[in-house]
Motif scaffolding. Structure first.
Motif, mmCIF file in Angstrom:
data_model
loop_
_atom_site.group_PDB
_atom_site.id
_atom_site.type_symbol
_atom_site.label_atom_id
_atom_site.label_comp_id
_atom_site.label_asym_id
_atom_site.label_seq_id
_atom_site.Cartn_x
_atom_site.Cartn_y
_atom_site.Cartn_z
ATOM 1 N N ALA A 52 -5.860 -0.400 -22.761
ATOM 2 C CA ALA A 52 -5.572 0.687 -21.822
ATOM 3 C C ALA A 52 -5.954 2.039 -22.407
ATOM 4 N N ALA A 57 -6.320 4.804 -19.600
ATOM 5 C CA ALA A 57 -5.246 4.385 -18.697
ATOM 6 C C ALA A 57 -3.901 4.557 -19.384
ATOM 7 N N ARG A 60 -1.681 -1.232 -19.035
ATOM 8 C CA ARG A 60 -2.472 -2.367 -18.564
ATOM 9 C C ARG A 60 -1.536 -3.550 -18.455
ATOM 10 N N GLU A 61 -1.620 -4.264 -17.343
ATOM 11 C CA GLU A 61 -0.789 -5.453 -17.181
ATOM 12 C C GLU A 61 -1.287 -6.548 -18.122
ATOM 13 N N THR A 93 -6.994 -8.324 -15.092
ATOM 14 C CA THR A 93 -5.786 -7.532 -15.274
ATOM 15 C C THR A 93 -5.831 -6.347 -14.322
ATOM 16 N N THR A 94 -4.774 -5.554 -14.332
ATOM 17 C CA THR A 94 -4.721 -4.312 -13.568
ATOM 18 C C THR A 94 -4.386 -3.183 -14.525
ATOM 19 N N TYR A 95 -5.168 -2.118 -14.447
ATOM 20 C CA TYR A 95 -4.937 -0.905 -15.242
ATOM 21 C C TYR A 95 -4.223 0.118 -14.376
ATOM 22 N N GLU A 106 -3.925 2.386 -9.459
ATOM 23 C CA GLU A 106 -4.185 1.061 -10.010
ATOM 24 C C GLU A 106 -5.644 0.675 -9.821
ATOM 25 N N LEU A 175 -13.244 3.204 -17.213
ATOM 26 C CA LEU A 175 -13.067 1.785 -17.508
ATOM 27 C C LEU A 175 -14.406 1.108 -17.771
#
Length: 185
Positions: A52, A57, A60-61, A93-95, A106, A175
């Motif tokens: 992240a 970010a 991060r998930e 994943t999701t940031y 997101e 990203l």
């Protein structure tokens, strides 16, 4: 009384000398470039996504990993097309970025590894939005403001922002740049 060495002793000494000569020859051979070896090892590990902080970010998930047997769990309807093009691994994943006016933004990140660059390119071309424009980011990348698709060898990156605007475009570019740069997961 001692016996003189026999023929079998001389054969064993000759064999030992041959092994010593062979080891000496191998020691003089040119070694592989450590950077190339590291690159090859990373390539065999599967795709990766940046940390992240490397992407700017705030969080991060947890990373989710998929292979040909579990891809249907992630993208049920589209899995057949990926598998037909030689899909081998996926990381998703999701940031979470700081959005406009302090609201969280997101961005979904998915990177797919294919057996060949042709498979990765084929999948990108199948999913390329009609309004996507080439991005000048140093890798083959296209974006339309809300989605960025990129290629790097056998890897296909798909980034999707869950909002629109300047903050979303900046998050997507950050990203992409962090992914292009490489590094640790």
């Amino acid at each position: 009384m001692r016996q003189l060495p026999g023929v079998h002793h001389l054969l064993l000494l000759a064999l030992l000398g041959g092994v010593a000569w062979w080891v000496g020859q191998r020691a003089q051979a040119l070694r592989q470039d450590p950077a190339a070896v590291l690159g090859a090892l990373r390539a065999t590990q599967g795709p990766w996504l940046p940390a992240a902080t490397a992407a700017g970010a705030t969080a991060r998930e947890e990373l989710e990993r998929y292979d040909p047997d579990t891809l249907y769990d992630f993208i049920n309807g589209a899995a057949d097309a990926y598998l037909a093009r030689g899909f081998t691994h996926c990381l998703a994943t999701t940031y979470i970025f700081a959005g406009e006016e302090g609201t969280p933004l997101e961005v979904s990140a998915e990177v797919y590894r294919f057996a060949t660059p042709t498979g990765a390119r084929g999948q990108l071309e199948a999913e390329l939005p009609a309004g996507a424009q080439p991005l000048d980011q140093g890798v083959e990348a296209w974006g339309d403001g809300g989605v960025v698709l990129a290629l790097a060898g056998t890897d296909y990156l798909k980034l999707t922002a869950y909002a629109s605007g300047a903050a979303a475009e900046l998050a997507l570019r950050r990203l992409l740049a962090a992914w292009q740069k490489g590094g640790e997961e």
